[in-house]
Write a protein that holds these residues in place. Structure first.
Motif, PDB file in Angstrom:
ATOM      1  N   SER A 202       1.171  -1.190  -0.052  1.00  0.00           N
ATOM      2  CA  SER A 202       0.107  -0.024   0.055  1.00  0.00           C
ATOM      3  C   SER A 202       0.812   1.332   0.174  1.00  0.00           C
ATOM      4  O   SER A 202       2.060   1.211   0.384  1.00  0.00           O
ATOM      5  CB  SER A 202      -0.954   0.068   1.250  1.00  0.00           C
ATOM      6  OG  SER A 202      -0.147   0.023   2.519  1.00  0.00           O
ATOM      7  N   THR A 395      -5.940  -3.429  -5.862  1.00  0.00           N
ATOM      8  CA  THR A 395      -4.826  -3.190  -5.214  1.00  0.00           C
ATOM      9  C   THR A 395      -4.700  -1.968  -4.508  1.00  0.00           C
ATOM     10  O   THR A 395      -5.458  -1.161  -4.879  1.00  0.00           O
ATOM     11  CB  THR A 395      -3.641  -2.965  -6.192  1.00  0.00           C
ATOM     12  OG1 THR A 395      -2.357  -2.815  -5.545  1.00  0.00           O
ATOM     13  CG2 THR A 395      -3.939  -1.859  -7.200  1.00  0.00           C
ATOM     14  N   THR A 396      -3.970  -2.067  -3.317  1.00  0.00           N
ATOM     15  CA  THR A 396      -3.844  -0.561  -2.529  1.00  0.00           C
ATOM     16  C   THR A 396      -2.495  -0.055  -2.634  1.00  0.00           C
ATOM     17  O   THR A 396      -2.230   0.929  -1.955  1.00  0.00           O
ATOM     18  CB  THR A 396      -4.108  -1.072  -1.033  1.00  0.00           C
ATOM     19  OG1 THR A 396      -3.070  -2.285  -0.777  1.00  0.00           O
ATOM     20  CG2 THR A 396      -5.431  -1.289  -0.889  1.00  0.00           C
ATOM     21  N   SER A 397      -1.845  -0.559  -3.739  1.00  0.00           N
ATOM     22  CA  SER A 397      -0.518   0.085  -3.996  1.00  0.00           C
ATOM     23  C   SER A 397      -0.612   0.975  -5.269  1.00  0.00           C
ATOM     24  O   SER A 397      -1.386   0.879  -6.228  1.00  0.00           O
ATOM     25  CB  SER A 397       0.614  -0.838  -4.761  1.00  0.00           C
ATOM     26  OG  SER A 397       1.577  -0.097  -5.349  1.00  0.00           O
ATOM     27  N   GLN A 401      -1.687   0.635  -9.186  1.00  0.00           N
ATOM     28  CA  GLN A 401      -3.116   0.976  -9.709  1.00  0.00           C
ATOM     29  C   GLN A 401      -3.024   1.846 -10.878  1.00  0.00           C
ATOM     30  O   GLN A 401      -3.563   1.610 -11.739  1.00  0.00           O
ATOM     31  CB  GLN A 401      -3.483   1.819  -8.471  1.00  0.00           C
ATOM     32  CG  GLN A 401      -5.028   2.178  -8.579  1.00  0.00           C
ATOM     33  CD  GLN A 401      -5.656   2.769  -7.448  1.00  0.00           C
ATOM     34  OE1 GLN A 401      -5.525   4.010  -7.321  1.00  0.00           O
ATOM     35  NE2 GLN A 401      -6.475   1.987  -6.753  1.00  0.00           N
TER      36      GLN A 401
END
Length: 414
Positions: A202, A395-397, A401
């Motif tokens: 993240s 995705t939390t990246s 993203q």
């Protein structure tokens, strides 16, 4: 000595100093706190006053004084409460012993790693405690690396130490019949630290260099202590061969650059040469393990002068070996890419279908990203675009993203 040089020296000394204290006082949680206080004192004083002639002895002395103060305070409290003074220190315990007494000359790094990676702890707690007790990072540094509040990380570390104390674990290497299994846990924790640094789960940055650097440093320490262990060498090789690509993995704006599009002249050749030498020696002297095979795959990619000259049949064969000795969804996911490169994208998509009902990966963004890539190769741009967008949503990246959204947008206009 500069502040950075002092920090590097302190991190090298952390496990040695903590090992001495735990052997002397037998209280891991209290000793770890005392060592952290000694490290803070050194980080404050040494850059201004100069590094002492014997930095390790200085840290042991300061940390021992902290322990002595804690013991005396505890005894006074118990006496005030009319409790039994079970922790009453002897003269030997109160006065820090100079020289090699109480194991001051031993290297307890491996023992500490086994303790920090105790099977009673969760993986998250193992990682946090390893970074603090063996890596020498402060609670604030660890919290920053994992994007959690410092108070949350402090609680996690405190609970981990309390859990170890509750298990009654003794400071020493595990019994011989447990050692191999416990070493696998240690290596897995180091692998988790590296992976989180190489591809942050993240946040705004793709890399957290402080974590990859620390994982490599700690794995080097384990390799120095266990030079004949093939999997230790394999893990170190895997880290080096993977981290070698980091300089070319992002653009000037921090955007993700996939392996096929990277400028390979920017790769770290020293890391690649060291990694190849390590994995070659390991595979020739010990049975192949998962880390060795993964390192061999990484070596094939790193040795290719360009993406289109990658030896994909060899990569596919190695994934076949990995799938036999350590099957898991991520192996299947990566194997599908190799299948596609050798036998065509439709064959890769067929391999992916085995994961659709696997709860461990069916909702993971990487499954959608790989499927999107293979659909794009197959010419089904509409389906590929939909999969890229699904992956981006999961995705939390932020760099991942943005990359996935850009891929989708490019297909939407083609």
């Amino acid at each position: 000595m500069t502040t950075i040089e002092v920090e590097d020296l302190l991190r090298q000394l952390v496990p040695q100093v903590l090992g001495v204290l735990v052997r002397r006082y037998g209280q891991f949680d209290a000793c770890e706190d005392a060592v952290q206080e000694a490290l803070l004192a050194a980080a404050t004083q040494w850059p201004e006053e100069g590094t002492p002639d014997n930095p390790k002895a200085w840290l042991i002395t300061v940390a021992s004084r902290r322990m002595t103060d804690q013991l005396r305070s505890e005894i006074a409290r118990r006496r005030r409460e009319d409790a039994v003074a079970a922790l009453a220190p002897t003269d030997e315990a109160v006065a820090p012993a100079p020289g090699d007494e109480h194991g001051a000359d031993r290297d307890d790094t491996l023992t500490l790693l086994f303790m920090c990676c105790h099977p009673a702890l969760s993986p998250a707690s193992q990682v946090a405690l390893t970074l603090r007790a063996v890596g020498g990072l402060t609670t604030a540094q660890i919290a920053t690396a994992f994007f959690v509040p410092e108070a949350t990380m402090a609680q996690r570390i405190t609970r981990a130490k309390q859990r170890i104390k509750a298990t009654g674990a003794q400071f020493g290497l595990p019994p011989p019949d447990e050692r191999a299994a416990r070493l696998r846990v240690v290596l897995h924790v180091l692998y988790l630290i590296f992976n989180e640094g190489y591809t942050a789960t993240s946040g705004p940055d793709l890399h957290r260099t402080e974590l990859t650097t620390e994982a490599i440093r700690l794995t080097r320490m384990v390799h120095r202590l266990l030079p004949d262990d093939g999997e230790v060498a394999g893990l170190l090789a895997l880290m080096l061969l993977t981290d070698a690509r980091r300089p070319a993995r992002t653009g000037p704006d921090g955007a993700l650059i996939p392996l096929a599009e990277q400028d390979r002249t920017r790769w770290n050749r020293a890391y690649i040469e060291e990694g190849i030498a390590l994995v070659t020696a390991a595979l020739s002297s010990s049975p192949p393990g998962p880390y060795q095979v993964q390192a061999a795959i990484a070596a094939v990619h790193d040795e290719a002068p360009s993406s289109d000259r990658t030896d994909w049949p060899q990569v596919l064969a190695l994934y076949g070996v990995l799938d036999r000795i350590a099957p898991n969804p991520m192996v299947t996911l990566n194997q599908a890419i190799a299948v596609a490169m050798v036998h065509g994208p439709q064959s890769g998509l067929d391999r992916l279908r085995a994961l659709d009902g696997d709860d461990r990966v069916s909702g993971h963004h990487r499954l959608h990203a790989v499927r999107a890539h293979l659909l794009e190769l197959a010419g089904d741009h509409a389906a590929a675009r939909a999969e890229y967008l699904r992956a981006a949503r999961r995705t939390t990246s932020l760099p991942e993203q943005r990359y996935l959204e850009n891929r989708a947008a490019r297909l939407g206009t083609s």
